[in-house]
Write an enzyme that holds these catalytic residues in place. Structure first.
Site, PDB file in Angstrom:
ATOM      1  N   HIS A  75       8.146  -4.080  13.411  1.00 22.04           N
ATOM      2  CA  HIS A  75       9.551  -4.220  12.933  1.00 22.04           C
ATOM      3  C   HIS A  75      10.507  -4.713  14.111  1.00 22.04           C
ATOM      4  O   HIS A  75      10.621  -4.119  15.114  1.00 22.04           O
ATOM      5  CB  HIS A  75      10.022  -2.893  12.445  1.00 22.04           C
ATOM      6  N   TYR A 203      19.275   2.285   7.719  1.00 20.94           N
ATOM      7  CA  TYR A 203      20.115   3.480   8.100  1.00 20.94           C
ATOM      8  C   TYR A 203      21.459   3.318   7.531  1.00 20.94           C
ATOM      9  O   TYR A 203      22.216   2.304   7.933  1.00 20.94           O
ATOM     10  CB  TYR A 203      20.036   3.534   9.447  1.00 20.94           C
ATOM     11  N   PRO A 292      15.458  13.649  13.205  1.00 24.38           N
ATOM     12  CA  PRO A 292      14.547  12.346  13.087  1.00 24.38           C
ATOM     13  C   PRO A 292      15.302  11.218  13.100  1.00 24.38           C
ATOM     14  O   PRO A 292      14.678  10.233  12.887  1.00 24.38           O
ATOM     15  CB  PRO A 292      13.875  12.785  11.841  1.00 24.38           C
ATOM     16  N   LYS A 296      12.392   9.391  17.581  1.00 23.55           N
ATOM     17  CA  LYS A 296      11.924   9.581  18.868  1.00 23.55           C
ATOM     18  C   LYS A 296      10.713  10.541  18.963  1.00 23.55           C
ATOM     19  O   LYS A 296      10.216  10.636  20.101  1.00 23.55           O
ATOM     20  CB  LYS A 296      13.225  10.204  19.803  1.00 23.55           C
ATOM     21  N   TYR A 384      16.470   2.579  20.772  1.00 19.24           N
ATOM     22  CA  TYR A 384      15.541   2.621  19.702  1.00 19.24           C
ATOM     23  C   TYR A 384      14.121   2.206  19.824  1.00 19.24           C
ATOM     24  O   TYR A 384      12.960   2.825  19.663  1.00 19.24           O
ATOM     25  CB  TYR A 384      16.025   2.023  18.459  1.00 19.24           C
TER      26      TYR A 384
HETATM   27  C1  PHB Z   1       9.993   7.704   8.368  1.00 16.77           C
HETATM   28  O1  PHB Z   1       9.462   6.674   8.083  1.00 16.77           O
HETATM   29  O2  PHB Z   1       9.396   8.781   7.951  1.00 16.77           O
HETATM   30  C2  PHB Z   1      11.044   7.813   9.212  1.00 16.77           C
HETATM   31  C3  PHB Z   1      11.363   6.345   9.852  1.00 16.77           C
HETATM   32  C4  PHB Z   1      12.602   6.268  10.686  1.00 16.77           C
HETATM   33  C5  PHB Z   1      13.269   7.619  11.034  1.00 16.77           C
HETATM   34  C6  PHB Z   1      12.831   8.772  10.635  1.00 16.77           C
HETATM   35  C7  PHB Z   1      11.682   8.779   9.852  1.00 16.77           C
HETATM   36  O3  PHB Z   1      14.313   7.458  11.892  1.00 16.77           O
END
Ligand code: PHB
Length: 390
Positions: A75, A203, A292, A296, A384
């Site tokens: 990504h 997000y 989450p 990280k 990130y």
């Molecule tokens: C996930 O795909 O479970 C996932 C992806 C990004 C995050 C947290 C969880 O920041």
């Protein structure tokens, strides 16, 4: 009869931190044993998040049989969505780096297979009761094997890589505990059978709260929305879940499909006060937990053990103590940067239950500060995709 095993490094926990550490030590010719309370099947099927920093991917890809480049997907950016519009954070353009979406249990399948093929002593169903002798040159792990028979491991060094409910942590921190932060929200997570709703992760901050649109494969998607920590994952119908998700990503229409798993994930930030005592160290979730939102968790675990492997090489191959004496401070620098980033992403994107109009408008101002500025977007992209490991 107690079975006694003698090895150089005893690693408790066959998650990413423990398995990567055994790999790095083996590459330097240092023998280790890895034990885990869980069965191999449980480890390989427990669904966890899956964003890997570029540095984590480079390390995993170099291990025989890794599928990170074939099953995982690269990504080059994410979308931040607020106030009804999406804003792309272009990692490639901003920092020349990327992340990979590769579910943690897939990475664990690769690691377990590679360690076993390399002849690693890796035992499942081993329950650790305590670790003793941290201040001596031969610390010991007291455990029971899958039949309940006592097992003792005598080592030159013991590493607790056994997750947030670590049995090793007490030997390092004593009664000191650590630094905590609780959050007044959690994530309601679903897995569903549907095509991806977007090419990249979204997000999204909305007046109703946060949502994350993530992925697992071309046919399975992972999505989350902010909920009350006490929420019952079975209280909502599928229609109510889709309604909630759709409302939280205004401007995007999500591809819906049957939901086959749901869970509520509580949020916590934690860093143990001590990461090492004498010949015992804790790494990964045993040493720290991040919410989450910054993706990280697994990356930080890998960074801890890269540093620890170097320090153990110096200690166990050359009798040089300087590396291990400096390890905790070195690891802590990255840990607190990741704590900050995870807290920042969380507080910038979620809506607290007691948010006033001022708080809400200030938050939109913060999001705009990030996306309207090259420096703001580059800060997010750099954190990130992961700071350099050296
Ligand atoms: C996930 O795909 O479970 C996932 C992806 C990004 C995050 C947290 C969880 O920041």
């Amino acid at each position: 009869m107690t079975e006694t095993i003698r090895t150089r490094v005893a690693i408790v926990g066959a998650g990413p931190a423990g398995l990567v550490l055994s790999h790095l030590l083996a590459a330097s010719g240092i023998e280790s044993i890895v034990v885990d309370q869980r069965s191999r099947e449980e480890i390989e099927t427990t669904i966890r998040a899956g964003i890997l920093e570029q540095g984590t991917v480079e390390l995993l890809a170099a291990i025989d049989g890794s599928r990170v480049h074939t099953v995982g997907s690269r990504h080059d950016g994410i979308e931040l969505r607020f106030d009804g519009a999406g804003h792309r954070i272009d990692f490639a353009d901003l920092v020349g780096r990327a992340v990979w979406l590769y579910p943690q249990h897939e990475a664990l399948k690769d690691l377990i297979a590679a360690r076993l093929a390399a002849g690693q002593d890796l035992r499942f169903g081993v329950t650790v009761a305590s670790v003793e002798g941290a201040d001596t040159s031969s610390p010991r792990v007291r455990a029971t094997d899958p039949t309940g028979a006592p097992l003792e491991i005598e080592a030159d060094f013991v590493v607790g890589a056994d997750g947030s409910r670590s049995s090793v942590r007490a030997a390092v921190t004593g009664a000191h505990g650590g630094y905590f932060r609780e959050y007044p929200f959690a994530w309601f997570g679903i897995l569903c059978e549907a095509p991806p709703s977007a090419e990249e992760l979204i997000y999204s901050n909305s007046p109703d709260g946060f949502a994350l649109i993530s992925q697992r494969s071309p046919t399975v998607q992972r999505m989350y929305f902010q909920c009350d920590p006490e929420a019952d994952p079975h209280a909502l119908s599928e229609a109510e879940i889709w309604d909630t998700l759709q409302k939280r990503v205004p401007g995007t229409t999500l591809a819906e499909g049957p939901i086959f798993q749901r869970d509520v994930l509580r949020f916590r930030s934690f860093v143990a006060r001590d990461l090492r005592r004498g010949r015992v160290a804790i790494v990964g979730d045993a040493a720290h937990t991040v919410p989450p939102t910054g993706a990280k968790g697994m990356n930080l675990a890998v960074a801890d053990v890269i540093l620890l492997a170097r320090a153990l090489e110096a200690l166990l191959l050359r009798g040089d103590e300087a590396g291990i004496d400096g390890w905790a401070d070195a690891a802590r620098q990255r840990i607190w940067k990741a704590q900050h980033f995870s807290w920042w992403m969380t507080s910038m994107l979620h809506v607290t239950p007691d948010a006033t109009d001022f708080d809400r408008l200030r938050q939109l101002g913060e999001l705009r500060t990030v996306v309207d500025s090259d420096a703001g977007r580059a800060y997010l992209a750099e954190a990130y995709t992961g700071w350099p490991l050296d």
